[in-house]
Design a protein around this motif. Structure first.
Motif, PDB file in Angstrom:
ATOM      1  N   ILE A  28     -48.046 -48.929 -34.611  1.00  0.00           N
ATOM      2  CA  ILE A  28     -48.079 -48.033 -33.446  1.00  0.00           C
ATOM      3  C   ILE A  28     -49.168 -46.966 -33.575  1.00  0.00           C
ATOM      4  O   ILE A  28     -49.120 -45.945 -32.904  1.00  0.00           O
ATOM      5  N   ASP A  29     -50.148 -47.205 -34.433  1.00  0.00           N
ATOM      6  CA  ASP A  29     -51.289 -46.298 -34.536  1.00  0.00           C
ATOM      7  C   ASP A  29     -52.237 -46.647 -33.391  1.00  0.00           C
ATOM      8  O   ASP A  29     -53.068 -47.534 -33.512  1.00  0.00           O
ATOM      9  N   LEU A  30     -52.067 -45.960 -32.285  1.00  0.00           N
ATOM     10  CA  LEU A  30     -52.734 -46.341 -31.039  1.00  0.00           C
ATOM     11  C   LEU A  30     -53.737 -45.285 -30.599  1.00  0.00           C
ATOM     12  O   LEU A  30     -53.840 -44.964 -29.420  1.00  0.00           O
ATOM     13  N   GLN A  31     -54.476 -44.749 -31.550  1.00  0.00           N
ATOM     14  CA  GLN A  31     -55.380 -43.638 -31.269  1.00  0.00           C
ATOM     15  C   GLN A  31     -56.436 -43.971 -30.215  1.00  0.00           C
ATOM     16  O   GLN A  31     -56.985 -43.078 -29.583  1.00  0.00           O
ATOM     17  N   ASP A  32     -56.747 -45.253 -30.047  1.00  0.00           N
ATOM     18  CA  ASP A  32     -57.775 -45.637 -29.075  1.00  0.00           C
ATOM     19  C   ASP A  32     -57.265 -45.581 -27.639  1.00  0.00           C
ATOM     20  O   ASP A  32     -58.029 -45.765 -26.706  1.00  0.00           O
TER      21      ASP A  32
ATOM     22  N   ASP B 241     -42.424 -49.819 -25.732  1.00  0.00           N
ATOM     23  CA  ASP B 241     -42.442 -51.287 -25.781  1.00  0.00           C
ATOM     24  C   ASP B 241     -42.204 -51.811 -27.192  1.00  0.00           C
ATOM     25  O   ASP B 241     -41.502 -52.799 -27.395  1.00  0.00           O
ATOM     26  N   ALA B 242     -42.801 -51.138 -28.189  1.00  0.00           N
ATOM     27  CA  ALA B 242     -42.675 -51.589 -29.582  1.00  0.00           C
ATOM     28  C   ALA B 242     -41.282 -51.333 -30.141  1.00  0.00           C
ATOM     29  O   ALA B 242     -40.761 -52.135 -30.918  1.00  0.00           O
TER      30      ALA B 242
ATOM     31  N   ILE C 192     -48.544 -37.386 -30.144  1.00  0.00           N
ATOM     32  CA  ILE C 192     -49.019 -38.034 -28.908  1.00  0.00           C
ATOM     33  C   ILE C 192     -48.827 -37.089 -27.726  1.00  0.00           C
ATOM     34  O   ILE C 192     -49.736 -36.899 -26.903  1.00  0.00           O
ATOM     35  N   ILE C 193     -47.644 -36.492 -27.622  1.00  0.00           N
ATOM     36  CA  ILE C 193     -47.367 -35.576 -26.502  1.00  0.00           C
ATOM     37  C   ILE C 193     -48.301 -34.379 -26.551  1.00  0.00           C
ATOM     38  O   ILE C 193     -48.854 -33.958 -25.522  1.00  0.00           O
ATOM     39  N   GLU C 194     -48.521 -33.832 -27.745  1.00  0.00           N
ATOM     40  CA  GLU C 194     -49.405 -32.677 -27.888  1.00  0.00           C
ATOM     41  C   GLU C 194     -50.828 -33.009 -27.429  1.00  0.00           C
ATOM     42  O   GLU C 194     -51.460 -32.223 -26.729  1.00  0.00           O
ATOM     43  N   ARG C 195     -51.323 -34.191 -27.809  1.00  0.00           N
ATOM     44  CA  ARG C 195     -52.660 -34.603 -27.351  1.00  0.00           C
ATOM     45  C   ARG C 195     -52.695 -34.729 -25.833  1.00  0.00           C
ATOM     46  O   ARG C 195     -53.680 -34.403 -25.190  1.00  0.00           O
TER      47      ARG C 195
ATOM     48  N   LEU D 214     -50.446 -41.087 -22.590  1.00  0.00           N
ATOM     49  CA  LEU D 214     -49.365 -41.673 -21.798  1.00  0.00           C
ATOM     50  C   LEU D 214     -49.236 -43.161 -22.075  1.00  0.00           C
ATOM     51  O   LEU D 214     -48.133 -43.701 -22.173  1.00  0.00           O
ATOM     52  N   GLU D 215     -50.364 -43.830 -22.220  1.00  0.00           N
ATOM     53  CA  GLU D 215     -50.352 -45.248 -22.549  1.00  0.00           C
ATOM     54  C   GLU D 215     -49.746 -45.458 -23.945  1.00  0.00           C
ATOM     55  O   GLU D 215     -48.982 -46.404 -24.167  1.00  0.00           O
ATOM     56  N   GLN D 216     -50.066 -44.559 -24.866  1.00  0.00           N
ATOM     57  CA  GLN D 216     -49.494 -44.641 -26.207  1.00  0.00           C
ATOM     58  C   GLN D 216     -47.965 -44.532 -26.163  1.00  0.00           C
ATOM     59  O   GLN D 216     -47.274 -45.289 -26.842  1.00  0.00           O
ATOM     60  N   LEU D 217     -47.458 -43.590 -25.376  1.00  0.00           N
ATOM     61  CA  LEU D 217     -46.009 -43.437 -25.277  1.00  0.00           C
ATOM     62  C   LEU D 217     -45.363 -44.700 -24.719  1.00  0.00           C
ATOM     63  O   LEU D 217     -44.321 -45.147 -25.207  1.00  0.00           O
TER      64      LEU D 217
END
Length: 197
Positions: free
Chosen positions: A70-74, A86-87, A135-138, A78-81
């Protein structure tokens, strides 16, 4: 997958996964893990003196694998969340994954009695909550997520995800996973998405 794991440790962790799948937690023995281990059995016993130590290491390994997954930095926050939901709460679970997750749930049930499991599960929950908070903070910093209490929202999301996972595993076919997933996605949209100006 994490790259800094030795081939021997990876083989032991894969054997542990296979044994959990085959035996479940209740019937799991270190011998059952050794039976799944393709290398020398003495090598397994050299690294681990008992089942508790091995399973504690397995929990750490599984956490590292999951965090890498779940390292989705790219992706945008919102997409990461949504990808994280999903994961952690997939639409379907195959039989193998279901059996392993049941074993891990049984293992979590041992936390009141086993300090090393309590430490591992505390770490798992903390790391997942920290990842969601990050993720939320970003998202808040970028303006994609409204100005919310980051820690509170992360705690709510992780607690909800863990609750959904537990309810799903303990009721399985009867559990309305579609509604739970919809509720999680709806929460992100209604509570977190910043209003367009």
């Amino acid at each position: 997958m994490t790259d800094d794991v030795s081939p021997t440790k990876r083989a032991i962790m894969e054997a542990t996964y296979d044994a959990l799948h085959e035996q479940g937690y209740g019937d799991l023995t270190i011998q059952a893990i050794a039976d799944e281990f393709e290398k020398s059995k003495s090598l397994l016993y050299y690294h681990y003196e008992d089942k508790e130590a091995l399973l504690a290491d397995f929990l750490e390994y599984a956490l590292e694998e999951f965090m890498a997954e779940i390292d989705l930095q790219d992706h945008e926050p919102l997409e990461q969340l949504e990808m994280l939901i999903d994961a952690t709460v997939p639409e379907t679970i195959d039989e193998e994954r279901y059996r392993v997750q049941i074993a891990l749930l049984e293992l979590r049930g041992q936390v009141p009695h086993t300090d090393v499991y309590r430490e591992r599960y505390t770490e798992i929950d903390r790391m997942l909550t920290d990842r969601v908070a990050s993720i939320i903070e970003r998202g808040v910093e970028s303006g994609a997520i409204r100005d919310v209490d980051v820690e509170l929202e992360a705690e709510l999301l992780v607690s909800t995800i863990l609750g959904v996972q537990t309810r799903r595993l303990t009721t399985y076919a009867e559990f309305p996973i579609e509604r739970s997933r919809a509720a999680l996605f709806e929460h992100v949209q209604q509570r977190l998405v910043a209003a367009e100006s």
